[in-house]
Design a protein around this motif. Structure first.
Motif, mmCIF file in Angstrom:
data_model
loop_
_atom_site.group_PDB
_atom_site.id
_atom_site.type_symbol
_atom_site.label_atom_id
_atom_site.label_comp_id
_atom_site.label_asym_id
_atom_site.label_seq_id
_atom_site.Cartn_x
_atom_site.Cartn_y
_atom_site.Cartn_z
ATOM 1 N N GLN B 15 0.839 -1.189 0.000
ATOM 2 C CA GLN B 15 0.000 0.000 0.000
ATOM 3 C C GLN B 15 0.876 1.242 0.000
ATOM 4 O O GLN B 15 1.846 1.312 0.759
ATOM 5 C CB GLN B 15 -0.864 -0.019 1.264
ATOM 6 N N GLN B 16 0.529 2.182 -0.847
ATOM 7 C CA GLN B 16 1.239 3.460 -0.791
ATOM 8 C C GLN B 16 0.550 4.308 0.266
ATOM 9 O O GLN B 16 -0.626 4.626 0.142
ATOM 10 C CB GLN B 16 1.185 4.149 -2.148
ATOM 11 N N VAL B 17 1.282 4.652 1.309
ATOM 12 C CA VAL B 17 0.689 5.395 2.420
ATOM 13 C C VAL B 17 0.731 6.893 2.136
ATOM 14 O O VAL B 17 -0.233 7.614 2.372
ATOM 15 C CB VAL B 17 1.433 5.081 3.736
ATOM 16 N N LEU B 18 1.876 7.357 1.636
ATOM 17 C CA LEU B 18 2.041 8.773 1.302
ATOM 18 C C LEU B 18 2.747 8.859 -0.046
ATOM 19 O O LEU B 18 3.701 8.108 -0.291
ATOM 20 C CB LEU B 18 2.921 9.466 2.349
ATOM 21 N N ASP B 19 2.298 9.748 -0.904
ATOM 22 C CA ASP B 19 3.056 9.905 -2.149
ATOM 23 C C ASP B 19 4.202 10.891 -1.879
ATOM 24 O O ASP B 19 4.281 11.482 -0.797
ATOM 25 C CB ASP B 19 2.162 10.309 -3.324
ATOM 26 N N SER B 20 5.066 11.060 -2.884
ATOM 27 C CA SER B 20 6.290 11.820 -2.599
ATOM 28 C C SER B 20 6.011 13.264 -2.197
ATOM 29 O O SER B 20 6.786 13.858 -1.459
ATOM 30 C CB SER B 20 7.250 11.740 -3.783
ATOM 31 N N THR B 21 4.880 13.821 -2.617
ATOM 32 C CA THR B 21 4.590 15.216 -2.243
ATOM 33 C C THR B 21 4.103 15.342 -0.801
ATOM 34 O O THR B 21 4.094 16.428 -0.240
ATOM 35 C CB THR B 21 3.495 15.829 -3.152
ATOM 36 N N GLN B 22 3.684 14.216 -0.236
ATOM 37 C CA GLN B 22 3.120 14.269 1.124
ATOM 38 C C GLN B 22 4.128 13.931 2.207
ATOM 39 O O GLN B 22 3.791 13.870 3.387
ATOM 40 C CB GLN B 22 1.954 13.265 1.233
ATOM 41 N N ARG B 23 5.365 13.703 1.828
ATOM 42 C CA ARG B 23 6.324 13.199 2.809
ATOM 43 C C ARG B 23 6.806 14.273 3.792
ATOM 44 O O ARG B 23 6.755 15.461 3.518
ATOM 45 C CB ARG B 23 7.493 12.539 2.092
ATOM 46 N N ALA B 24 7.288 13.785 4.937
ATOM 47 C CA ALA B 24 7.713 14.693 6.013
ATOM 48 C C ALA B 24 8.768 15.682 5.500
ATOM 49 O O ALA B 24 9.675 15.298 4.773
ATOM 50 C CB ALA B 24 8.265 13.875 7.178
ATOM 51 N N PRO B 25 8.632 16.951 5.880
ATOM 52 C CA PRO B 25 9.511 17.995 5.335
ATOM 53 C C PRO B 25 10.989 17.834 5.684
ATOM 54 O O PRO B 25 11.853 18.207 4.903
ATOM 55 C CB PRO B 25 8.947 19.282 5.935
ATOM 56 N N GLN B 26 11.276 17.257 6.860
ATOM 57 C CA GLN B 26 12.678 17.204 7.318
ATOM 58 C C GLN B 26 13.494 16.101 6.658
ATOM 59 O O GLN B 26 14.676 15.932 6.943
ATOM 60 C CB GLN B 26 12.721 17.055 8.852
ATOM 61 N N LEU B 27 12.888 15.329 5.756
ATOM 62 C CA LEU B 27 13.584 14.184 5.170
ATOM 63 C C LEU B 27 14.673 14.576 4.187
ATOM 64 O O LEU B 27 14.577 15.598 3.515
ATOM 65 C CB LEU B 27 12.575 13.312 4.418
#
Ligand SMILES: Cc1ncc(COP(=O)(O)O)c(C=O)c1O
Lengths: 475, 104
Positions: B15-27
């Motif tokens: 399952q894709q939980v978050l797409d790349s635009t939704q990922r945590a900012p600090q990554l």
């Protein structure tokens, strides 16, 4: 209306979810200012040593054997100055039901969950703790979910973590796996909310108190066998619970002269949340990627206040390199006839070097081992490193470049324990924690708290906060 | 050809939980570029197609949906391949400890 399980919605409910899932109201221990009453938290929410021994004893946890490493000691003495070379001992924690000291933490957490009437337990961990919780849940008839960060974006998994998934499933647990990233925490919270299970966090007071039995046992075993406490105890250090619990247990046994040393594998330069670095690490625990951030800012875990506070107890912190730990893992098998998992041998690699600084009649103890098996084995991990483009060769371990090569010592005399500057570490803790103060004003109580937290002096703390531009005010 | 996997089969779903635009900012950037994924195992609730939408019932009785990734997943992690350095370490250590060629 159906509950909103979106990322933002779940993350914003974090405080309530946490409170419901650990059964502790942490706010009662908070003080004015930045501190909290650690000892009161440990006392009021933990268990007594006797209770813990009983809880653990009922599930076969603890009372692991203590071995003297005669050949390791003889070898270390070869490279030590005359009269130096302490006796090296090891506490074989791999003998616990799930194969590591983590069984002690899990025994208490799962017992507590059952007592409070939870139907299941959840833990977020890709390490030995998952297996420990799953094993305990099996014994108590509770359901169990383990959430682990396992694969990179190419669906390549760390062999050691895959082995841990297998072990959890062997104990009947459900294993939920994720790709690389701290968003795992969202999955974890969502699962807690969805199931109403207990958060068997690694960092609750009962979890950490569970390790106190280890420290206590160490003192008792040495007194019976050698008539004295060990001079130095070396702990493989990541989140700090191993060291904290062991040190507290030693203190409870009255072994206050024993020096407590943390040892981590140096992975400086590899980013813990990096998808590409993920499979370039040959260690998934016991390394600086956890050790440093947790020592200098312990309240970063899955509970509001971590019971693992390593700087309170740490006398010294040393680093070893990956190649040295692999080398010692092989040495443990070839010289002592003990085949154990690499990560747990971090402290052993450090002890081999530290023993050479100590007198011959002194004792240095490596306080744990972990199990080994497919995936979680020196040969599997070195093979995986090669597959990921890491070079392996003999040379000077000092030249190791993390994520690029693994350098096995050309000769055992090259093994080293590299000191971390404790004052810098403490200063870094003070900087991180003081930042929580409002308007750059600290209270007198905050100073006391910072002194306790860093096992330092009033002068040291005042000096540091002054450098950082804080004012100190009466409460 | 479409493979239909029978209801009740033990499978792994993705399952894709978050797409790349939704990922945590600090990554770090490399992680931010890729989606955040999750894998769950369980019994198929209905006949489902390989790589198609599927729902499983997990061991704790939860229902989770995603795409069908593996059928009857098992483990094949192992002890790796021949690592010559390990044999050398063993020989060196025995020599350092016991001397000579006794165990060499
Ligand atoms: C075998 C082993 N040793 C040491 C540690 C470090 O323990 P802690 O995270 O409490 O510092 C771990 C935890 O991951 C472990 O599994």
């Amino acid at each position: 209306m159906a509950k909103d399980f979106s990322y933002e919605a779940v993350m914003s409910r974090r405080p309530e979810i946490m409170k419901a899932s650990v059964g502790i109201d942490y706010s009662q221990f908070e003080q004015d200012g930045i501190g909290f009453d650690y000892e009161r938290m440990m006392k009021e929410t933990g268990y007594t040593l006797a209770e813990m021994q009983e809880i653990q004893g009922k599930t076969g946890v603890g009372n692991t054997p203590l071995f003297e490493m005669h050949n390791m000691t003889a070898l270390a003495r070869k490279y030590a100055p005359k009269g130096k070379g302490a006796r090296i001992f090891i506490k074989d924690e791999a003998g616990n039901p799930s194969g590591s000291f983590k069984a002690r933490r899990a025994a208490n957490a799962v017992y507590h969950a059952k007592k409070l009437g939870y139907k299941g337990v959840i833990a977020a961990t890709s390490g030995n703790y998952g297996a420990a919780v799953a094993s305990q849940a099996a014994m108590h008839g509770l359901k169990c979910i383990i959430v682990q960060e396992c694969y990179d974006s190419h669906y390549v998994g760390q062999p050691e973590i895959i082995e841990k998934a297998r072990k959890c499933e062997a104990y009947g647990a459900e294993v939920v796996q994720t790709s690389v990233g701290p968003e795992l925490f969202y999955i974890f919270l969502k699962l807690l909310e969805e199931t109403g299970y207990f958060n068997a966090s690694l960092y609750t007071p009962f979890g950490i108190a569970g390790v106190e039995t280890l420290g206590y046992e160490i003192a008792m075993q040495f007194r019976e066998r050698e008539g004295k406490d060990p001079d130095v105890v070396v702990c493989t250090n990541a989140g700090g619970g191993n060291l904290t619990g062991t040190a507290r247990g030693l203190i409870k046994a009255g072994a206050v002269e024993t020096q407590v040393v943390a040892a981590s594998v140096d992975l400086t330069g590899l980013h813990m949340a990096s998808d590409t670095d993920f499979n370039r690490k040959s260690f998934t625990t016991g390394h600086t990627g956890f050790g440093m951030p947790f020592a200098t800012n312990p309240d970063r875990s899955d509970v509001p206040r971590s019971a693992a506070r390593s700087l309170r107890y740490m006398d010294r912190y040393v680093l070893v390199n990956q190649g040295e730990v692999f080398y010692m893992t092989e040495a443990l098998a070839q010289l002592e006839g003990l085949e154990r998992g690499p990560a747990g041998n971090t402290a052993l690699a450090a002890a081999f070097a530290l023993a050479q600084e100590m007198d011959e009649n002194q004792i240095i103890l490596v306080q744990e081992t972990e199990y080994t098996g497919a995936g979680k084995h020196i040969q599997a991990q070195l093979t995986f490193a090669l597959e990921n483009g890491i070079e392996i060769f003999f040379g000077n371990p000092d030249d190791e470049v993390k994520g690029k090569n693994i350098i096995l010592p050309e000769n055992p005399s090259m093994m080293k324990a590299r000191d971390v500057d404790m004052n810098k570490l403490k200063a870094s803790y003070i900087k991180n924690i003081a930042a929580k103060a409002e308007d750059k004003v600290l209270l007198e109580d905050d100073i006391t708290f910072l002194v306790q937290e860093t096992k330092s002096t009033d002068d040291f703390v005042r000096d540091e906060v002054k450098k950082l531009g804080y004012q100190v005010r009466q409460n | 050809m479409i493979f239909v996997i029978q209801k009740g089969t033990w499978v792994k779903i993705e399952q894709q939980v978050l797409d790349s635009t939704q990922r945590a900012p600090q990554l770090p950037d490399d992680t931010k570029k890729v989606p955040f994924m999750m894998w769950t195992k369980g019994f198929l609730v209905e006949d489902s197609e390989m790589n198609g939408d599927a729902t499983v019932e997990t061991l704790t009785g939860r229902h989770v949906s995603g795409s069908l990734k593996e059928v009857e997943p098992s483990y094949d992690h192992n002890y790796g391949t021949y690592i010559p350095e390990l044999i050398r370490i063993g020989k060196d250590l025995r020599k350092e400890r016991w001397g000579g060629d006794i165990n060499g």
